[in-house]
Design a protein around this motif. Sequence first.
Motif, PDB file in Angstrom:
ATOM      1  N   ASP A 515       1.129  -0.716   0.099  1.00 32.87           N
ATOM      2  CA  ASP A 515       0.327   0.200  -0.257  1.00 32.87           C
ATOM      3  C   ASP A 515       0.707   1.263   0.389  1.00 32.87           C
ATOM      4  N   SER A 516       2.035   1.124  -0.275  1.00 28.12           N
ATOM      5  CA  SER A 516       2.957   2.325  -0.243  1.00 28.12           C
ATOM      6  C   SER A 516       4.414   2.072  -1.273  1.00 28.12           C
ATOM      7  N   VAL A 517       5.162   2.984  -1.231  1.00 29.19           N
ATOM      8  CA  VAL A 517       6.177   2.839  -1.407  1.00 29.19           C
ATOM      9  C   VAL A 517       7.309   4.119  -0.914  1.00 29.19           C
ATOM     10  N   MET A 518       8.287   3.643  -0.346  1.00 30.48           N
ATOM     11  CA  MET A 518       9.181   4.566   0.770  1.00 30.48           C
ATOM     12  C   MET A 518      10.621   4.363  -0.024  1.00 30.48           C
ATOM     13  N   MET A 519      10.927   5.558   0.362  1.00 26.42           N
ATOM     14  CA  MET A 519      12.754   5.935  -0.087  1.00 26.42           C
ATOM     15  C   MET A 519      13.121   5.614   1.403  1.00 26.42           C
ATOM     16  N   PHE A 520      14.449   5.521   1.743  1.00 25.01           N
ATOM     17  CA  PHE A 520      15.234   5.374   2.687  1.00 25.01           C
ATOM     18  C   PHE A 520      16.675   5.440   2.324  1.00 25.01           C
ATOM     19  N   SER A 521      17.724   6.388   3.909  1.00 27.82           N
ATOM     20  CA  SER A 521      18.825   5.812   4.118  1.00 27.82           C
ATOM     21  C   SER A 521      19.381   6.196   5.426  1.00 27.82           C
ATOM     22  N   CYS A 530      16.386   8.683   7.575  1.00 30.58           N
ATOM     23  CA  CYS A 530      15.761   9.586   6.840  1.00 30.58           C
ATOM     24  C   CYS A 530      14.686   8.533   5.857  1.00 30.58           C
ATOM     25  N   SER A 531      13.822   8.775   5.945  1.00 29.07           N
ATOM     26  CA  SER A 531      12.589   8.390   4.929  1.00 29.07           C
ATOM     27  C   SER A 531      11.818   9.659   4.193  1.00 29.07           C
ATOM     28  N   VAL A 532      10.826   8.901   3.499  1.00 28.86           N
ATOM     29  CA  VAL A 532      10.282   9.945   2.579  1.00 28.86           C
ATOM     30  C   VAL A 532       9.145   8.614   1.996  1.00 28.86           C
ATOM     31  N   ASP A 533       7.530   8.405   2.809  1.00 25.73           N
ATOM     32  CA  ASP A 533       6.670   7.266   2.643  1.00 25.73           C
ATOM     33  C   ASP A 533       5.585   7.940   1.743  1.00 25.73           C
ATOM     34  N   VAL A 534       5.343   7.729   0.200  1.00 20.14           N
ATOM     35  CA  VAL A 534       4.147   7.928  -0.687  1.00 20.14           C
ATOM     36  C   VAL A 534       2.959   6.842  -0.694  1.00 20.14           C
ATOM     37  N   SER A 535       1.931   7.151  -0.008  1.00 20.67           N
ATOM     38  CA  SER A 535       1.313   5.672   0.120  1.00 20.67           C
ATOM     39  C   SER A 535      -0.177   6.829   0.029  1.00 20.67           C
ATOM     40  N   LEU A 543      10.418  12.109   7.124  1.00 20.28           N
ATOM     41  CA  LEU A 543      11.283  11.569   8.219  1.00 20.28           C
ATOM     42  C   LEU A 543      12.372  12.291   8.437  1.00 20.28           C
ATOM     43  N   ALA A 544      13.306  13.059   9.154  1.00 21.81           N
ATOM     44  CA  ALA A 544      14.614  13.084   9.171  1.00 21.81           C
ATOM     45  C   ALA A 544      15.729  13.874  10.043  1.00 21.81           C
ATOM     46  N   TYR A 545      15.635  13.412  11.236  1.00 21.07           N
ATOM     47  CA  TYR A 545      16.430  13.719  12.370  1.00 21.07           C
ATOM     48  C   TYR A 545      15.200  15.007  13.670  1.00 21.07           C
ATOM     49  N   GLY A 546      14.269  14.078  13.581  1.00 20.52           N
ATOM     50  CA  GLY A 546      13.247  14.649  14.742  1.00 20.52           C
ATOM     51  C   GLY A 546      12.574  15.338  13.788  1.00 20.52           C
ATOM     52  N   THR A 547      12.476  15.522  12.254  1.00 19.46           N
ATOM     53  CA  THR A 547      11.669  16.963  11.541  1.00 19.46           C
ATOM     54  C   THR A 547      11.057  16.256  10.803  1.00 19.46           C
ATOM     55  N   ARG A 548       9.869  16.059  10.886  1.00 20.76           N
ATOM     56  CA  ARG A 548       8.342  15.118  10.194  1.00 20.76           C
ATOM     57  C   ARG A 548       7.177  16.273   9.777  1.00 20.76           C
ATOM     58  N   ILE A 549       7.887  16.131   8.099  1.00 22.31           N
ATOM     59  CA  ILE A 549       6.616  16.566   7.437  1.00 22.31           C
ATOM     60  C   ILE A 549       5.340  15.374   6.721  1.00 22.31           C
ATOM     61  N   THR A 550       4.173  15.302   6.641  1.00 20.19           N
ATOM     62  CA  THR A 550       3.172  15.054   6.506  1.00 20.19           C
ATOM     63  C   THR A 550       2.688  15.582   5.653  1.00 20.19           C
ATOM     64  N   LYS A 559       6.912  19.430  11.687  1.00 20.53           N
ATOM     65  CA  LYS A 559       7.583  19.707  13.226  1.00 20.53           C
ATOM     66  C   LYS A 559       8.401  19.312  13.390  1.00 20.53           C
ATOM     67  N   GLN A 560       8.883  19.381  14.711  1.00 23.22           N
ATOM     68  CA  GLN A 560      10.146  19.260  14.603  1.00 23.22           C
ATOM     69  C   GLN A 560      10.464  19.588  16.205  1.00 23.22           C
ATOM     70  N   THR A 561      10.865  18.087  17.143  1.00 23.11           N
ATOM     71  CA  THR A 561      11.015  17.962  18.532  1.00 23.11           C
ATOM     72  C   THR A 561      12.238  17.550  18.303  1.00 23.11           C
ATOM     73  N   ASP A 562      12.509  17.259  20.038  1.00 20.40           N
ATOM     74  CA  ASP A 562      13.890  16.965  20.425  1.00 20.40           C
ATOM     75  C   ASP A 562      13.322  15.945  22.113  1.00 20.40           C
ATOM     76  N   GLY A 563      12.355  15.517  21.363  1.00 18.63           N
ATOM     77  CA  GLY A 563      12.252  14.381  22.039  1.00 18.63           C
ATOM     78  C   GLY A 563      10.888  15.074  23.272  1.00 18.63           C
ATOM     79  N   GLU A 564      11.124  15.726  24.091  1.00 21.87           N
ATOM     80  CA  GLU A 564      10.701  17.109  24.681  1.00 21.87           C
ATOM     81  C   GLU A 564       9.976  18.154  24.685  1.00 21.87           C
ATOM     82  N   ASN A 565      10.069  18.678  23.785  1.00 17.20           N
ATOM     83  CA  ASN A 565       9.392  20.010  23.307  1.00 17.20           C
ATOM     84  C   ASN A 565       9.332  19.399  21.753  1.00 17.20           C
ATOM     85  N   THR A 566       8.345  20.578  21.939  1.00 17.14           N
ATOM     86  CA  THR A 566       7.669  20.414  19.605  1.00 17.14           C
ATOM     87  C   THR A 566       7.354  21.784  19.734  1.00 17.14           C
ATOM     88  N   LYS A 567       8.197  21.857  17.997  1.00 16.70           N
ATOM     89  CA  LYS A 567       7.568  23.360  17.416  1.00 16.70           C
ATOM     90  C   LYS A 567       7.064  22.691  15.887  1.00 16.70           C
TER      91      LYS A 567
END
Length: 730
Positions: A515-521, A530-535, A543-550, A559-567
């Motif tokens: 149900d999807s295609v994923m490219m990652f390294s 770091c990955s890009v999932d297309v579904s 996803l890359a180093y705490g940064t998330r784009i949907t 969104k960017q998170t360090d595990g405790e705080n999110t922007k």
Amino acid sequence: MKTKQELKLRFENGDIPNQNDFWEWQDSYWHKEDKIPATAIDYDLTKKVDADASNLTPENAKLWQNKIETQTSIQNPQLNGNVLTVFYTGENGIQQSKSIDLGGLVTNDIHIENATYDAAQNMITITQNNGTSFRINLSEFSIITTTNSDGSVTLTQESQEKLVLKKVAVTGSYNDLTDKPTYTGSDNLQNIIDRGNGTTKPIIFQPDHGRAGEIGFSPTTYSLWFGNMNKDHTGVYGVGIGYGTLQNLTTGASNVAMGSFAGTGLTTGQWNTLVGVNSGYSLTTGSYNVMMGNETGKNSTIATACTYIGDEAGLKNITGKNNAALGTGAGYWLTNGSQNTFVGAFAGNNHGKTTGSGAWGFNTFIGYNAASTTHAMGTWGDNNVVIGSNAPLGGSVSNRLVIESNTTARRHDFVTPLIGGDFAARTLDFDAVVSAKRTPMADSSYTKVAVLNAGNVFGYRNLSDFTAFIPITGTASDVPITGNIRFSNEDPTERIIYRTNEINNVKNALGLFSDSVMMFSGNPDGTQTCSVDVSKNNGILALAYGTRITLDTNGIALKQTDGENTKGIVIGSNADEPVFIEHQAEKPRGLSSKTYFGDSAEKNDYIQNQYADKQHSYSTTEIKTGGLWINGKPLYKKTLLTNDIPRNGEIPLDKLFEELEIIVSNQMFTESSSLNVSFAGNQWRSKIFITLEKSLVKFEMANTPDYDYSQIDSFMLTLEYTKKIDSSVV
């Protein structure tokens, strides 16, 4: 009483008439409400005859009689049709005439043939075609004729009845007359017609029932009816046969209604053909309809171009257009549908019954009880094609193709049709084994393969052409892949194309999942990836180093998170929702910038806190607020703070606020220790008043003249204003 000439002298140009002048002028005339006494009239009213001739002397009465009635020299009368005219010369020698219409004497086949005058007896003799005759004595002839309600004619003189001419009756006591005219014919309708007779009035059967059985023809509209069609209609070429047909017709033209109450409500609709009891019963302004069968289209009011054939076909339809229903009960419940075609008894019979509007259209149902279901939810929808007896269709459904046939009706959700489809999704389904008959088994003589090109046109290729493949060692340098690579759909497991670099131990991969295609390294163990999932169903996820784009059906999120705080920033798919800014931290701040741009901000820009603080600050020097007055001019603000109030209480402003044009708002604050008061505004307890003008401020102490206003400790005035000359506007 002054004369008219004397009164005129009082009203010459330049005069100023007084009250008496006007009153004398009015008293010199008779008002319309005044009664003029006989003594004021310059005429002998005793010489006038009263309306009832009560003051006429016998001598004068005889003179009046001779003047009016004397007939000298009677000539032969003339008969023009039924009009009898008598010519005579009056006492004044002028030839005069009197006429009388004897048409009221004509009854059935009896009519007037001749009129003769006997001067000796001053008598006119009228002869009829049946041999009878009657006489008129001209000595008693009066110019006043009255036609009575029974058709007789009365001749009167001085309100005295002299002669009554009555019709000869053809019914009732007529048969008892001894001198009735004789007629030798058979006296039937054919004899009357053979003599060239007709009627200009309708024929009514059983008149005690009103016009229920009236045969009529309108020579104005050329309409025909046998019933009680509205005889005052103005629409042409109408035909109504049956009680209650077209009884409300007004201007509607070219309508044909046959059957009791067919088209009974029709008014202005035209070109309708309605056949059957109650067919088109409620139709009023609808046109171009054909409704044949008892109660076909009974509830239609403004239906247009509908064809309903079969008892109760289209019975519930009200405002439909361009519908065709053929068969008993076809399209029965489709109250407001349009552009539908129902063929077969009860085809689409319940379509739209369980819904409110019934405004479903573009359906084609063919077959007995086609588009039926035994489920309580019923069926409704648009643009469906259903073919076959009891072919099922149910629920809210549109754009469907159903080909099925059965001897009984069934629940639509329990039946899979032989052929089904969806016109919107462009799908076609078969609940059958599809085979091609008479297809031989291929042998070595078959060396060609049928193929399709991009335009779906059939062609062939040789079997020898299908030898190219990709070896496990890869393609040769001169044999590149020029087409697509497709994995089999039979195996649902994942397909992963990857390479691990042994030098730096980095795994790069392309995964093809069900149900999807994923490219990652990243690392081979999945860390620091770091990955890009297309579904298709879930959108895009990066996803890359705490940064998330949907990017998905909910919108866009970063969104960017360090595990405790999110922007983050969230843009939802709902157009009514705002853009959300998320900042989870010990001191969250939201949006910010390292650059200050407030002074350059335009009207649709977001302002910074520094700029907002500036707009709400106060200064003793003139500042531009950034706002505009209703005429488009910019607004300025300035504060005057002074401890030196002149003794007279007047503070000049023209030097402090130069080119001031309009004061938009003002704020004041005054302190006086001598009066022990501190107040904001332009007055204090109705004792101290401050008047603000564009050129000065004026203090006034109530009931204290010559007060020393220099005792006031301080005065603060903030003005918001526009300027007469503004370079930024020019």
